[in-house]
Design a protein around this motif. Structure first.
Motif, PDB file in Angstrom:
ATOM      1  N   THR A 277       0.685  -1.360  -0.050  1.00 44.28           N
ATOM      2  CA  THR A 277       0.188  -0.454  -0.486  1.00 44.28           C
ATOM      3  C   THR A 277       0.897   1.029   0.159  1.00 44.28           C
ATOM      4  O   THR A 277       0.203   2.296   0.013  1.00 44.28           O
ATOM      5  N   HIS A 278       2.132   1.171   0.252  1.00 45.70           N
ATOM      6  CA  HIS A 278       2.809   1.824   0.240  1.00 45.70           C
ATOM      7  C   HIS A 278       2.651   3.268   0.649  1.00 45.70           C
ATOM      8  O   HIS A 278       2.231   4.528   0.889  1.00 45.70           O
ATOM      9  N   PRO A 279       2.038   3.377   2.251  1.00 46.03           N
ATOM     10  CA  PRO A 279       1.762   4.452   3.107  1.00 46.03           C
ATOM     11  C   PRO A 279       2.586   5.511   3.410  1.00 46.03           C
ATOM     12  O   PRO A 279       3.876   5.397   3.537  1.00 46.03           O
ATOM     13  N   HIS A 280       1.873   7.058   3.390  1.00 45.27           N
ATOM     14  CA  HIS A 280       3.507   7.961   4.188  1.00 45.27           C
ATOM     15  C   HIS A 280       2.933   8.133   5.567  1.00 45.27           C
ATOM     16  O   HIS A 280       4.043   8.508   5.868  1.00 45.27           O
ATOM     17  N   VAL A 281       1.906   7.700   6.382  1.00 43.28           N
ATOM     18  CA  VAL A 281       1.749   7.346   7.651  1.00 43.28           C
ATOM     19  C   VAL A 281       1.036   6.446   7.999  1.00 43.28           C
ATOM     20  O   VAL A 281      -0.186   6.275   7.336  1.00 43.28           O
ATOM     21  N   ILE A 282       1.388   5.613   9.201  1.00 40.88           N
ATOM     22  CA  ILE A 282       0.890   4.540   9.759  1.00 40.88           C
ATOM     23  C   ILE A 282       0.646   5.195  11.136  1.00 40.88           C
ATOM     24  O   ILE A 282       1.622   5.725  12.033  1.00 40.88           O
ATOM     25  N   VAL A 283      -0.548   5.027  11.949  1.00 37.57           N
ATOM     26  CA  VAL A 283      -0.779   4.941  13.666  1.00 37.57           C
ATOM     27  C   VAL A 283      -0.919   4.302  14.301  1.00 37.57           C
ATOM     28  O   VAL A 283      -2.226   3.544  13.278  1.00 37.57           O
ATOM     29  N   GLU A 284      -0.548   3.448  14.600  1.00 38.89           N
ATOM     30  CA  GLU A 284      -0.471   2.538  15.295  1.00 38.89           C
ATOM     31  C   GLU A 284      -0.773   2.646  17.045  1.00 38.89           C
ATOM     32  O   GLU A 284      -0.329   4.066  18.011  1.00 38.89           O
ATOM     33  N   THR A 285      -2.265   2.125  17.569  1.00 46.24           N
ATOM     34  CA  THR A 285      -2.977   2.606  19.007  1.00 46.24           C
ATOM     35  C   THR A 285      -2.496   0.937  19.627  1.00 46.24           C
ATOM     36  O   THR A 285      -3.282  -0.492  19.249  1.00 46.24           O
ATOM     37  N   GLY A 286      -2.208   0.922  20.026  1.00 46.72           N
ATOM     38  CA  GLY A 286      -1.900  -0.472  21.352  1.00 46.72           C
ATOM     39  C   GLY A 286      -0.420  -1.148  21.433  1.00 46.72           C
ATOM     40  O   GLY A 286      -0.352  -1.606  20.223  1.00 46.72           O
ATOM     41  N   VAL A 287       0.911  -0.302  22.220  1.00 46.38           N
ATOM     42  CA  VAL A 287       2.130  -1.237  21.601  1.00 46.38           C
ATOM     43  C   VAL A 287       2.697  -2.195  21.878  1.00 46.38           C
ATOM     44  O   VAL A 287       3.225  -2.911  22.066  1.00 46.38           O
ATOM     45  N   ALA A 288       2.728  -2.608  23.755  1.00 45.75           N
ATOM     46  CA  ALA A 288       2.226  -4.026  24.031  1.00 45.75           C
ATOM     47  C   ALA A 288       3.974  -4.098  23.471  1.00 45.75           C
ATOM     48  O   ALA A 288       4.693  -3.211  24.694  1.00 45.75           O
ATOM     49  N   ALA A 289       4.469  -5.173  22.834  1.00 44.12           N
ATOM     50  CA  ALA A 289       5.266  -5.290  23.491  1.00 44.12           C
ATOM     51  C   ALA A 289       6.428  -4.769  22.787  1.00 44.12           C
ATOM     52  O   ALA A 289       7.478  -5.312  22.106  1.00 44.12           O
ATOM     53  N   GLY A 290       5.896  -4.349  21.059  1.00 43.25           N
ATOM     54  CA  GLY A 290       6.623  -3.623  20.533  1.00 43.25           C
ATOM     55  C   GLY A 290       6.420  -4.186  18.879  1.00 43.25           C
ATOM     56  O   GLY A 290       7.400  -4.574  17.652  1.00 43.25           O
ATOM     57  N   ILE A 291       5.835  -5.654  18.858  1.00 43.33           N
ATOM     58  CA  ILE A 291       7.200  -6.784  17.997  1.00 43.33           C
ATOM     59  C   ILE A 291       5.750  -6.038  15.922  1.00 43.33           C
ATOM     60  O   ILE A 291       6.528  -5.948  15.086  1.00 43.33           O
ATOM     61  N   SER A 292       4.928  -5.499  16.525  1.00 47.23           N
ATOM     62  CA  SER A 292       3.943  -4.933  15.215  1.00 47.23           C
ATOM     63  C   SER A 292       4.842  -3.323  14.800  1.00 47.23           C
ATOM     64  O   SER A 292       5.346  -3.300  13.777  1.00 47.23           O
ATOM     65  N   SER A 293       5.494  -2.614  15.725  1.00 55.11           N
ATOM     66  CA  SER A 293       5.554  -1.850  15.315  1.00 55.11           C
ATOM     67  C   SER A 293       7.222  -1.927  14.846  1.00 55.11           C
ATOM     68  O   SER A 293       7.560  -1.461  13.219  1.00 55.11           O
ATOM     69  N   ALA A 294       7.352  -3.221  15.404  1.00 57.10           N
ATOM     70  CA  ALA A 294       9.397  -3.698  14.384  1.00 57.10           C
ATOM     71  C   ALA A 294       9.046  -4.035  13.287  1.00 57.10           C
ATOM     72  O   ALA A 294      10.002  -3.203  12.527  1.00 57.10           O
ATOM     73  N   TYR A 295       8.141  -4.852  12.273  1.00 60.30           N
ATOM     74  CA  TYR A 295       7.265  -4.871  11.516  1.00 60.30           C
ATOM     75  C   TYR A 295       7.116  -3.556  10.946  1.00 60.30           C
ATOM     76  O   TYR A 295       7.402  -3.779   9.540  1.00 60.30           O
ATOM     77  N   LEU A 296       6.235  -2.890  11.481  1.00 60.15           N
ATOM     78  CA  LEU A 296       5.710  -1.936  10.917  1.00 60.15           C
ATOM     79  C   LEU A 296       7.440  -1.097  10.376  1.00 60.15           C
ATOM     80  O   LEU A 296       7.220  -0.208   8.825  1.00 60.15           O
ATOM     81  N   LEU A 297       8.145  -0.735  10.997  1.00 62.69           N
ATOM     82  CA  LEU A 297       9.084   0.250  10.752  1.00 62.69           C
ATOM     83  C   LEU A 297      10.049  -0.725   9.833  1.00 62.69           C
ATOM     84  O   LEU A 297      10.992   0.093   8.993  1.00 62.69           O
TER      85      LEU A 297
END
Length: 87
Positions: free
Chosen positions: A40-60
């Motif tokens: 999808t090539h997004p310019h901005v992603i907003v993540e709510t609920g980080v927990a351990a940060g695993i999804s953040s790592a994949y998104l980054l």
């Protein structure tokens, strides 16, 4: 698109076999999130609920591979959920 289709296929297989769970560690949503970002090539992603940060790592990692985009992650402070006075 093949990457996204493969990730969606694996997610559907997890649903049909009862392996897909919302809890962290029961099913790794990371590859699916990565594939969605790459397709999808997004310019901005907003993540709510980080927990351990695993999804953040994949998104980054996906944003880094894209060479563009920002991730904004928001979470409640520790203890906020169990504190009835927190608003």
């Amino acid at each position: 698109m093949d990457q996204l289709n493969g990730a969606l296929r694996r997610a559907r297989q997890g649903l049909s076999t009862g392996q897909l769970r919302a809890q962290v560690g029961m099913f790794n949503y990371g590859p699916l999130l990565y594939a969605i970002v790459r397709c999808t090539h997004p310019h901005v992603i907003v993540e709510t609920g980080v927990a351990a940060g695993i999804s953040s790592a994949y998104l980054l990692k996906a944003l880094d591979a894209e060479g563009q985009g920002r991730l904004y992650s928001v979470d409640l402070p520790d203890g906020a959920v169990s504190d009835p006075t927190y608003v």
